[in-house]
Design a protein around this motif. Sequence first.
Motif, mmCIF file in Angstrom:
data_model
loop_
_atom_site.group_PDB
_atom_site.id
_atom_site.type_symbol
_atom_site.label_atom_id
_atom_site.label_comp_id
_atom_site.label_asym_id
_atom_site.label_seq_id
_atom_site.Cartn_x
_atom_site.Cartn_y
_atom_site.Cartn_z
ATOM 1 N N LEU A 84 1.080 9.444 -3.763
ATOM 2 C CA LEU A 84 0.041 8.417 -4.083
ATOM 3 C C LEU A 84 -1.020 9.732 -4.573
ATOM 4 O O LEU A 84 -1.587 8.794 -5.564
ATOM 5 C CB LEU A 84 -0.027 7.810 -3.291
ATOM 6 C CG LEU A 84 -0.939 6.616 -3.238
ATOM 7 C CD1 LEU A 84 -0.889 5.898 -4.863
ATOM 8 C CD2 LEU A 84 -1.024 6.182 -1.905
ATOM 9 N N VAL A 107 -3.541 2.149 1.322
ATOM 10 C CA VAL A 107 -2.417 2.074 1.527
ATOM 11 C C VAL A 107 -2.334 1.014 2.448
ATOM 12 O O VAL A 107 -2.893 1.493 3.862
ATOM 13 C CB VAL A 107 -1.220 3.263 1.608
ATOM 14 C CG1 VAL A 107 -1.610 3.646 0.150
ATOM 15 C CG2 VAL A 107 -1.028 3.348 2.846
ATOM 16 N N LEU A 146 -6.097 -4.557 -1.077
ATOM 17 C CA LEU A 146 -4.360 -4.580 -0.573
ATOM 18 C C LEU A 146 -4.229 -6.132 -0.887
ATOM 19 O O LEU A 146 -2.703 -6.468 -1.061
ATOM 20 C CB LEU A 146 -4.313 -3.994 -0.039
ATOM 21 C CG LEU A 146 -4.447 -2.556 0.024
ATOM 22 C CD1 LEU A 146 -4.630 -1.065 0.922
ATOM 23 C CD2 LEU A 146 -3.697 -1.995 -0.766
ATOM 24 N N VAL A 212 -0.024 -1.307 -4.406
ATOM 25 C CA VAL A 212 0.591 -0.396 -3.592
ATOM 26 C C VAL A 212 -0.908 0.410 -3.321
ATOM 27 O O VAL A 212 -0.122 1.581 -2.084
ATOM 28 C CB VAL A 212 1.266 0.965 -4.723
ATOM 29 C CG1 VAL A 212 3.132 -0.529 -4.857
ATOM 30 C CG2 VAL A 212 0.660 0.740 -5.769
ATOM 31 N N ALA A 213 -1.644 0.392 -3.220
ATOM 32 C CA ALA A 213 -2.664 1.196 -2.834
ATOM 33 C C ALA A 213 -3.955 0.457 -3.443
ATOM 34 O O ALA A 213 -3.244 -0.586 -4.267
ATOM 35 C CB ALA A 213 -2.606 2.298 -3.498
#
Lengths: 247, 247
Positions: A84, A107, A146, A212-213
């Motif tokens: 990532l 994350v 998130l 996802v982030a």
Amino acid sequence: MANSSSGDSVVDRIVRLISAFPQDVNALQLSDLASRAGLPLTTTHRLVGQLAGHGLLETAPGGMVRPGLRLWELVNRASPALALRQAAMPFMEDIQQVLNQNVNLAVLDGWEALFVERLSRRGSVANRAQVAGRMPIHISSAGLALMAHQDKAMQQEYLGQFTDPEGRLAAADVRALLAEAAHQGFAQLKGVVDAGTWGIAVPVLDRRQRAVASLGVVVPLQEMRLQALVPALQTAARGIARQLADA
Amino acid sequence: MANSSSGDSVVDRIVRLISAFPQDVNALQLSDLASRAGLPLTTTHRLVGQLAGHGLLETAPGGMVRPGLRLWELVNRASPALALRQAAMPFMEDIQQVLNQNVNLAVLDGWEALFVERLSRRGSVANRAQVAGRMPIHISSAGLALMAHQDKAMQQEYLGQFTDPEGRLAAADVRALLAEAAHQGFAQLKGVVDAGTWGIAVPVLDRRQRAVASLGVVVPLQEMRLQALVPALQTAARGIARQLADA
DNA sequence: GCTGGACTTCCGGTGAACGGAAGGACTGGC
DNA sequence: GCCAGTCCTTCCGTTCACCGGAAGTCCAGC
């Protein structure tokens, strides 16, 4: 494992040993490490010896112990966080050059935002987020970005267990924040984390539109470029998502 | 630990398990992991289960295993590499902005240079150095810069055991490279690592004038700014050393 | 020289770890 | 629809590597 009076396994002990190191990087005394890890001194001594044999820990003469280079190497050679980070770094640098303020990448892990990378610069405003540090979802723009883009089921579960230790926010307040973030496509918190700073974060979405982030910035309250800032973050987030999908 | 027919301890096994993951980040099958780690499938299954319980590994449905976020978090929260990285990052970014090429930071570990950080940008020339990757001392400018500023004793030991698997260099050649690097205050390798690239590295020195790290760049062979480049690196290296001493 | 604190070594008992074997779960070929 | 192959998972009796109290060593500081 064998014969532990406390009933924990060798794996447990090793984890406790490694977790016992506080954020500050300096070495610990053997006996200090033992008490922090809640292990008998003898056991600590033996385990440290074994781990040091593999380079996972390093022992300085005089009994000081610190994490080893090899441990860092092993973990940073293969880790989901690394992939990532690698995908995101060029975009984070772009953002940083334009704004000249803190940029961070996080994350979701448990009910917290885990910060994977942070770029800061002399002259940036204060930034609580440390690399490998955590912040609760409801008081970080990264956390809100998130959670606002997760399954309904996960959001329900999160809100269901939500309690603010300081009692300032109720679950309903957080629900409203999440709804706003989902609607707007970005999350922001003005002066919440630190008075005088303004956190803004956008989600990095996968194919199923799940976050996802998150990519965020921390700017002074006086920052006037919101109109340009959010699109810039969103563009970068899309670029990161593309990189991740390609890899 | 208990009963291993192969005579290795649980610590050994855990290390083997974590080391078994190759650079490429993707998950491994349980049985694949078992064979890479040289462990019986049953044992692997049990250990993976325990490690996953602590979040050090993650198991995806279907038996795929990958390194866990928590492992990354623990290690990156406290590590000597991290402190170095943190001290160096602002300077590395400065260098990168001026040159717009790869910048890297390495330390000496064994007889290799271990790369702690790398900043690269789209459009940079090829760069072999990976974060948490290694290169032999004699074919990396970082390695040469590091070894050129070590104790005489360590240099002797290094040269004593030196053999080039490809047989292109003798110990005397390396000695000459080191002497040149020590004399000039920087190390360079033109077209050695990759044809068409030029690696230049300077040492980050501690109070005793020993190299604790190296700061380097990889530029195209046509780069003309050497006159300005080396002083810029040296200034940055001095800044990093100051940061490290203060902390 | 003595005292306190920390690291290191020793060693016998014991229970956690070991791994072969058997049981499921899934997939693709025919 | 059956069967073969591959992989993950569970079970369980044996064994030996780990455990940790006690004793030894080293080193400052008083």
